[in-house]
Design a protein around this motif. Sequence first.
Motif, PDB file in Angstrom:
ATOM      1  N   ASP A 346      -8.424  -9.310 -11.027  1.00 39.11           N
ATOM      2  CA  ASP A 346      -7.342  -9.009 -11.974  1.00 39.11           C
ATOM      3  C   ASP A 346      -6.197  -8.202 -11.376  1.00 39.11           C
ATOM      4  O   ASP A 346      -5.224  -7.896 -12.072  1.00 39.11           O
ATOM      5  CB  ASP A 346      -7.897  -8.290 -13.206  1.00 39.11           C
ATOM      6  N   GLY A 347      -6.295  -7.839 -10.083  1.00 38.03           N
ATOM      7  CA  GLY A 347      -5.192  -7.145  -9.432  1.00 38.03           C
ATOM      8  C   GLY A 347      -5.057  -5.683  -9.760  1.00 38.03           C
ATOM      9  O   GLY A 347      -4.039  -5.058  -9.413  1.00 38.03           O
ATOM     10  N   THR A 348      -6.046  -5.076 -10.394  1.00 40.99           N
ATOM     11  CA  THR A 348      -5.950  -3.648 -10.705  1.00 40.99           C
ATOM     12  C   THR A 348      -6.304  -2.818  -9.467  1.00 40.99           C
ATOM     13  O   THR A 348      -7.212  -3.181  -8.704  1.00 40.99           O
ATOM     14  CB  THR A 348      -6.902  -3.263 -11.856  1.00 40.99           C
ATOM     15  N   PRO A 349      -5.584  -1.702  -9.239  1.00 38.28           N
ATOM     16  CA  PRO A 349      -5.874  -0.856  -8.073  1.00 38.28           C
ATOM     17  C   PRO A 349      -7.299  -0.308  -8.115  1.00 38.28           C
ATOM     18  O   PRO A 349      -7.834   0.013  -9.180  1.00 38.28           O
ATOM     19  CB  PRO A 349      -4.843   0.275  -8.207  1.00 38.28           C
ATOM     20  N   LEU A 350      -7.913  -0.219  -6.936  1.00 34.36           N
ATOM     21  CA  LEU A 350      -9.280   0.269  -6.812  1.00 34.36           C
ATOM     22  C   LEU A 350      -9.287   1.678  -6.238  1.00 34.36           C
ATOM     23  O   LEU A 350      -8.341   2.096  -5.568  1.00 34.36           O
ATOM     24  CB  LEU A 350     -10.085  -0.668  -5.905  1.00 34.36           C
ATOM     25  N   TRP A 359      -2.992  -5.756  -0.985  1.00 32.82           N
ATOM     26  CA  TRP A 359      -1.634  -6.032  -1.449  1.00 32.82           C
ATOM     27  C   TRP A 359      -0.697  -5.154  -0.622  1.00 32.82           C
ATOM     28  O   TRP A 359      -1.029  -4.005  -0.305  1.00 32.82           O
ATOM     29  CB  TRP A 359      -1.474  -5.691  -2.924  1.00 32.82           C
ATOM     30  N   VAL A 360       0.473  -5.676  -0.276  1.00 31.67           N
ATOM     31  CA  VAL A 360       1.408  -4.905   0.546  1.00 31.67           C
ATOM     32  C   VAL A 360       2.810  -4.985  -0.052  1.00 31.67           C
ATOM     33  O   VAL A 360       3.173  -5.944  -0.751  1.00 31.67           O
ATOM     34  CB  VAL A 360       1.436  -5.410   2.007  1.00 31.67           C
ATOM     35  N   ARG A 361       3.592  -3.946   0.263  1.00 35.59           N
ATOM     36  CA  ARG A 361       4.992  -3.937  -0.129  1.00 35.59           C
ATOM     37  C   ARG A 361       5.812  -3.498   1.077  1.00 35.59           C
ATOM     38  O   ARG A 361       5.555  -2.445   1.671  1.00 35.59           O
ATOM     39  CB  ARG A 361       5.216  -2.976  -1.310  1.00 35.59           C
ATOM     40  N   ARG A 381       4.043 -10.498  -6.627  1.00 29.53           N
ATOM     41  CA  ARG A 381       3.816  -9.845  -7.921  1.00 29.53           C
ATOM     42  C   ARG A 381       4.566  -8.516  -7.969  1.00 29.53           C
ATOM     43  O   ARG A 381       4.161  -7.540  -7.321  1.00 29.53           O
ATOM     44  CB  ARG A 381       2.312  -9.583  -8.135  1.00 29.53           C
ATOM     45  N   ASP A 382       5.664  -8.476  -8.719  1.00 32.57           N
ATOM     46  CA  ASP A 382       6.403  -7.227  -8.944  1.00 32.57           C
ATOM     47  C   ASP A 382       6.730  -6.499  -7.646  1.00 32.57           C
ATOM     48  O   ASP A 382       6.558  -5.277  -7.541  1.00 32.57           O
ATOM     49  CB  ASP A 382       5.620  -6.298  -9.877  1.00 32.57           C
ATOM     50  N   GLY A 383       7.204  -7.239  -6.646  1.00 33.40           N
ATOM     51  CA  GLY A 383       7.584  -6.625  -5.381  1.00 33.40           C
ATOM     52  C   GLY A 383       6.448  -6.499  -4.386  1.00 33.40           C
ATOM     53  O   GLY A 383       6.669  -6.086  -3.244  1.00 33.40           O
ATOM     54  N   TRP A 384       5.233  -6.836  -4.792  1.00 36.01           N
ATOM     55  CA  TRP A 384       4.071  -6.772  -3.910  1.00 36.01           C
ATOM     56  C   TRP A 384       3.717  -8.168  -3.420  1.00 36.01           C
ATOM     57  O   TRP A 384       3.947  -9.161  -4.111  1.00 36.01           O
ATOM     58  CB  TRP A 384       2.864  -6.188  -4.642  1.00 36.01           C
TER      59      TRP A 384
END
Length: 513
Positions: A346-350, A359-361, A381-384
């Motif tokens: 779901d892409g939630t931070p761990l 994920w990187v930005r 996703r939102d800049g990531w």
Amino acid sequence: MNQPEASPFPQPLVDAFRRQPDVPAFEHRGRAVPRGEILELTARCVRGLRNEGVGPGSSVAVATGVTPEAFALHIAVHLLGARLTGLRPGLPPRHLARTLADGVDILLRDEPSDTGELRAAATSVRQLALEYDLLRPLSAAAPDDLVARGRPDDLALITLTSGSTGQPKGCAHTYRSLTHSWSWQPARRTARTAALADAYARFLLFGTLSSAVIFEHLGLCLLGGGTAVIPDPPPSFPEVFARHRVTACLLTVPRLHHILNSLRTSPTDTTSLRALLVAGSPLAPHRLTEATERLGPVVHQGYGQTETGMLTLLTPGDLARWPKTAPATVGRPLDGVEISVRDPADGTPLPDGTAGEIWVRTDGALAGYWQDEAETRAVLRDGWVRTRDLGHLDENGLLRLTGRTREVIIINAVLHYAGAIETALAGHPDVDQAYVVGAPDEQTGEAAHAFVVPTTTTRPDLAALRTHVAAELGEASVPAAITVIRDVPIATSGKPDKQALLASLGKRNTEDA
């Protein structure tokens, strides 16, 4: 992560070459090619392309060898603000035709790349020859020949992925992202990247200029005042290091394996090396340790993607500071790169230290995939950027990779990651390299098939390997079959070819678990 606008790409390169016109930019076939000569070649290409109507909004495909003239052509296209698609050698005809039919106005080629397959695939686009159409005609110089015209949000570069699972995807970067690239923008150099650039005094340049990673490190060399040394193809490793007094080289893991195997039996002078950067796929800790022992404190490991550029760097200093843990990692994030570990579902931070999807930005990331909105939405996703790699950051901020979300094998309805099984196998003292693929299985849905390269000529005890994997990951992760191979097949990208391994199932003698 917004950065102040810097000198637009590739203007910093032009300005650096103007300051040192007599310093060699390239050494090609034994001849030093000074920076001033490269600027003249680039200006001639600019004038020729401009006469053909190339400018902001134009789309050109480039098929060239690795030569100073080819590099000048690449820079000329970017100075004019056009979109460049690099065509690497060995691209299958159907991929060539599809790429060239996908919005390309002009094909630019040189003699080494002028094949019948290329001509046949390019029937729908205008073709220009570098030597005859751009460099041979002479036209009057103009004051703005070497002035960057790229508009920040226009696409500058489309780099094709390997295409191992179908038509290659086109990673699209804007002029803004290249302007903020860590390697092409000197204003963004940090102590770590500046130290790396210092080691690139004589950078070995081979392969193809259409490779994102090669082009990235070529920028690091040239903007750091170094010389790119182009050997006669194909280069012979490791002898090429001594022959050309190479100080820096970018290598894939399989090529490093070849070098180490050669050095075991045929000592070669590698003392000119100051930075040997290994990238493209994870390097087993024991191989990294051996490389450091044989070559000295020059071995670096980089991690990145075509979509993002280099993201992390493991340096000899990191290995000296954390000798027990660092070899199993790909180093610390470059300055300006943010890393977040997320739940793959779901892409939630761990929480810190928990393994998940990376994920990187970064300002140097792609704008999207060329004409592939679905894949763009899946990855951005939102800049990531979702790397689709699995791993975690340790207590020292070093990134450890453990697999890929797409390399999943579903055994009895349970997910198993190929990377984790490979890491477990490579941790056995009798295994030098390990590769795992999934294949359909009537009883379990899918099954894991392992291929191992032994550390010696003695065949490993396969029962011991299975026991080792079971102890590390549990009985359910033990491969259904293990095949001993002498060498791993290599794809055109230079990475291990897992598609070839998968195709070989049934053709090799295996032992059932």
